[in-house]
Motif scaffolding. Sequence first.
Motif, mmCIF file in Angstrom:
data_model
loop_
_atom_site.group_PDB
_atom_site.id
_atom_site.type_symbol
_atom_site.label_atom_id
_atom_site.label_comp_id
_atom_site.label_asym_id
_atom_site.label_seq_id
_atom_site.Cartn_x
_atom_site.Cartn_y
_atom_site.Cartn_z
ATOM 1 N N LEU A 85 -7.018 3.502 -4.748
ATOM 2 C CA LEU A 85 -7.553 3.770 -3.417
ATOM 3 C C LEU A 85 -8.591 4.890 -3.509
ATOM 4 O O LEU A 85 -8.417 5.832 -4.288
ATOM 5 C CB LEU A 85 -6.441 4.192 -2.462
ATOM 6 N N CYS A 100 -3.193 7.739 3.303
ATOM 7 C CA CYS A 100 -2.956 6.914 4.498
ATOM 8 C C CYS A 100 -1.469 6.565 4.610
ATOM 9 O O CYS A 100 -0.702 6.703 3.653
ATOM 10 C CB CYS A 100 -3.769 5.627 4.424
ATOM 11 N N ASN A 145 -8.643 7.504 1.389
ATOM 12 C CA ASN A 145 -7.531 6.666 1.854
ATOM 13 C C ASN A 145 -6.223 6.896 1.102
ATOM 14 O O ASN A 145 -5.214 6.259 1.412
ATOM 15 C CB ASN A 145 -7.903 5.189 1.751
ATOM 16 N N LYS A 146 -6.237 7.789 0.120
ATOM 17 C CA LYS A 146 -5.053 7.955 -0.728
ATOM 18 C C LYS A 146 -3.819 8.420 0.041
ATOM 19 O O LYS A 146 -2.691 8.131 -0.354
ATOM 20 C CB LYS A 146 -5.349 8.911 -1.886
ATOM 21 N N THR A 194 0.862 -1.177 0.000
ATOM 22 C CA THR A 194 0.000 0.000 0.000
ATOM 23 C C THR A 194 0.899 1.228 0.000
ATOM 24 O O THR A 194 1.468 1.608 1.028
ATOM 25 C CB THR A 194 -0.911 0.000 1.243
ATOM 26 N N PHE A 203 -9.145 -1.872 1.072
ATOM 27 C CA PHE A 203 -9.856 -0.642 1.414
ATOM 28 C C PHE A 203 -11.253 -0.611 0.815
ATOM 29 O O PHE A 203 -12.117 0.123 1.298
ATOM 30 C CB PHE A 203 -9.050 0.570 0.938
ATOM 31 N N ALA A 248 -0.134 4.349 -0.824
ATOM 32 C CA ALA A 248 -0.968 5.379 -0.186
ATOM 33 C C ALA A 248 -0.277 6.740 -0.228
ATOM 34 O O ALA A 248 0.002 7.266 -1.290
ATOM 35 C CB ALA A 248 -1.354 4.964 1.222
#
Length: 289
Positions: free
Chosen positions: A130, A137, A134-135, A99, A178, A101
Amino acid sequence: METKQIKNVLKAPAPHMVGDGFRVHNFFPGGYEIDMSPFFLLDYGSKIEFSARKKPRGVGVHPHRGFETVTIAYHGAVAHHDSSGNSGVIYPGDVQWMTAAGGVLHKEYHEENYSLTGGPFQMVQLWVNLPAANKMCRPKYQTIKQADMAHFDLPENKGKIEIIAGNYNGIKGNATTFTPIELYNARLNKGGEATFNFPENFNTGFMVIEGSVKVNGSENIAADNFIYFENKGEEIKLEALENSVILILSGEPINEPIVQYGPFLMNTEAEIRQAIEDYNQGRFGYLEE
């Protein structure tokens, strides 16, 4: 239950190299303009033989933001390092779920011992988008070894379904996601049959990795083809015409705008500009080449 019909069978686009270690066929978004959200990219590394080499082939340090990379090994071995301090090696049957993110630097290379001997190499890498919420995170990393992977054994020794993410026949996959995602490896012996059920609105595609299969009792599909399904109906039936491996992808679409710039996948151009600035200012951390 209504059958989910095939919309198209997509042949592997011409391959290109990513670094010097990954020869891939980009089915989407480059090869074909299909909607597979939340899956943004599918790079399929069809089987290739690499010669022995002391210095491992691969891809040097590069950034990502706004999505996840999922690497699935079928032949060969890949080592990973990232700026969050994660590292690991995946071997045939294993999965690496990174991830990115809010932002990470990483590098991927052929694992040292594999590089010294060479041999067959076959991988898939997915980019999983995502949602906006949540991008940014914190990055995280999940290694899923085949030996630990949740699976469903088909009756009469007809094969098994390895559940990477999602739920098959009440068995939950190891990966946390997610958004709702179903991701499996169907490993079917000749004559083996399996049935899959996905909501109508889920974008669904099957990548035939090895062997050949009959879909919904009618169409025969060979290896290295991607089967893209209609957003109607729910049930798909597979029969293996020979020992076969099929990567199953299905997920709830993320209905948000997407702006991509190289290794960044965001919702707006302003967020892309911010990602470039953050990378240039060293805010993705540090990773040695």
